[in-house]
Design an enzyme around this catalytic site. Structure first.
Site, PDB file in Angstrom:
ATOM      1  N   CYS A   1      -3.179  -2.826   5.984  1.00 37.34           N
ATOM      2  CA  CYS A   1      -3.437  -1.527   6.599  1.00 37.34           C
ATOM      3  C   CYS A   1      -4.817  -1.491   7.244  1.00 37.34           C
ATOM      4  CB  CYS A   1      -3.290  -0.397   5.580  1.00 37.34           C
ATOM      5  SG  CYS A   1      -4.369  -0.515   4.148  1.00 37.34           S
TER       6      CYS A   1
ATOM      7  N   GLN B   1      -4.920  -0.597  -4.837  1.00 36.75           N
ATOM      8  CA  GLN B   1      -5.488  -1.697  -5.620  1.00 36.75           C
ATOM      9  C   GLN B   1      -6.246  -1.199  -6.847  1.00 36.75           C
ATOM     10  OE1 GLN B   1      -7.489  -4.710  -3.288  1.00 36.75           O
ATOM     11  NE2 GLN B   1      -8.725  -5.377  -5.022  1.00 36.75           N
TER      12      GLN B   1
ATOM     13  N   CYS C   1       0.842  -1.197   0.000  1.00 38.12           N
ATOM     14  CA  CYS C   1       0.000   0.000   0.000  1.00 38.12           C
ATOM     15  C   CYS C   1       0.880   1.251   0.000  1.00 38.12           C
ATOM     16  CB  CYS C   1      -0.897  -0.031   1.232  1.00 38.12           C
ATOM     17  SG  CYS C   1      -1.666   1.532   1.647  1.00 38.12           S
ATOM     18  N   GLU C   2       0.608   2.166  -0.911  1.00 35.34           N
ATOM     19  CA  GLU C   2       1.427   3.369  -0.990  1.00 35.34           C
ATOM     20  C   GLU C   2       1.122   4.358   0.132  1.00 35.34           C
ATOM     21  OE1 GLU C   2      -0.813   6.369  -4.078  1.00 35.34           O
ATOM     22  OE2 GLU C   2       0.344   4.739  -4.953  1.00 35.34           O
ATOM     23  N   HIS C   3       0.045   4.132   0.875  1.00 36.79           N
ATOM     24  CA  HIS C   3      -0.302   5.040   1.966  1.00 36.79           C
ATOM     25  C   HIS C   3       0.420   4.697   3.266  1.00 36.79           C
ATOM     26  CE1 HIS C   3      -4.285   5.533  -0.404  1.00 36.79           C
ATOM     27  NE2 HIS C   3      -3.392   6.402  -0.808  1.00 36.79           N
ATOM     28  N   HIS C   4       0.606   3.397   3.539  1.00 39.69           N
ATOM     29  CA  HIS C   4       1.230   2.984   4.788  1.00 39.69           C
ATOM     30  C   HIS C   4       2.445   2.079   4.585  1.00 39.69           C
ATOM     31  CE1 HIS C   4      -3.077   3.768   5.774  1.00 39.69           C
ATOM     32  NE2 HIS C   4      -2.523   4.442   6.768  1.00 39.69           N
TER      33      HIS C   4
ATOM     34  N   HIS D   1      -5.958  -6.282   2.796  1.00 40.45           N
ATOM     35  CA  HIS D   1      -5.018  -5.192   3.033  1.00 40.45           C
ATOM     36  C   HIS D   1      -4.613  -5.151   4.500  1.00 40.45           C
ATOM     37  CE1 HIS D   1      -5.604  -2.897  -0.860  1.00 40.45           C
ATOM     38  NE2 HIS D   1      -6.521  -3.848  -0.920  1.00 40.45           N
TER      39      HIS D   1
END
Length: 207
Positions: free
Chosen positions: A167, A137, A96-99, A165
């Site tokens: 996250c 995704q 995940c590019e956020h976490h 996920h």
């Protein structure tokens, strides 16, 4: 395909930010270990920065690969076959590019050939190219189907990703086992409900 999508297919992908050296990356890992509350100089963690940077080279190897190279060879002698080609249950793991924590699951890809077919293993490799990058995704689903349309020019394509996920499972709501599904149809798959129904039926079929 727009300029941003074109850039996603180039290899390697280079951001407008200088890539740190391996030594700088290892120093950053040591900083994170200390920030987490541990001692980066204790015996069990001494080699961790080196291991992490090596692992990151594997996790994010997709930045050094191009979809166009994966799908560059097609086979014309298929006896006039023009029906659905489906490869389902392709396992993948991404981050995940956020976490920057993993999400993983299965991809299902189908297309209607227009001028030959691509080797079946190439579709699994295509998924891997995009999975081994920082991702969301939804974007990964779009990238896979865009690459198929751009390189194979099929009469239609379908891509579905199902993933869990971390996250969501490990932090925040901690919804263990929750599955996220993303789906895209193009060409005849987008136009004909019968093809969509066949796609779902083939994915559901076991054995």
């Amino acid at each position: 395909m727009d300029a941003r999508a074109k850039q996603q297919e180039s290899a390697p992908i280079v951001a407008d930010y200088p890539r740190p050296s391996r030594e700088e990356a290892e120093a950053a890992v040591r900083t994170l270990i200390a920030w987490a509350g541990d001692n980066p100089n204790r015996e069990g963690l001494l080699d961790t920065p080196s291991r992490v940077t090596k692992a990151y080279g594997e996790f994010f190897g997709g930045y050094q690969q191009a979809a166009s190279e994966v799908l560059d060879t097609t086979f014309k002698e298929v006896g006039g076959y023009d029906d659905i080609v489906l490869v389902k249950d392709i396992p993948f793991a991404s981050h995940c590019e956020h976490h920057m924590v993993p999400f993983f699951g299965k991809a299902h890809i189908a297309y209607l050939p227009s001028d030959g077919v691509v080797g079946l293993s190439k579709l699994a490799r295509l998924v891997d190219v995009y999975a081994r990058r920082l991702q969301v995704q939804e974007n990964m689903t779009q990238q896979v189907i865009d690459a198929i349309n751009e390189e194979l020019e099929p009469h239609g394509a379908a891509v579905m990703l199902e993933a869990e996920h971390m996250c969501m499972s490990m932090r925040g709501v901690r919804a263990h086992g929750a599955q996220t599904t993303t789906l895209r149809f193009t060409g005849k798959f987008a136009e004909e409900r019968d093809l969509q129904d066949r796609f779902f039926a083939l994915i559901a079929r076991r054995g």
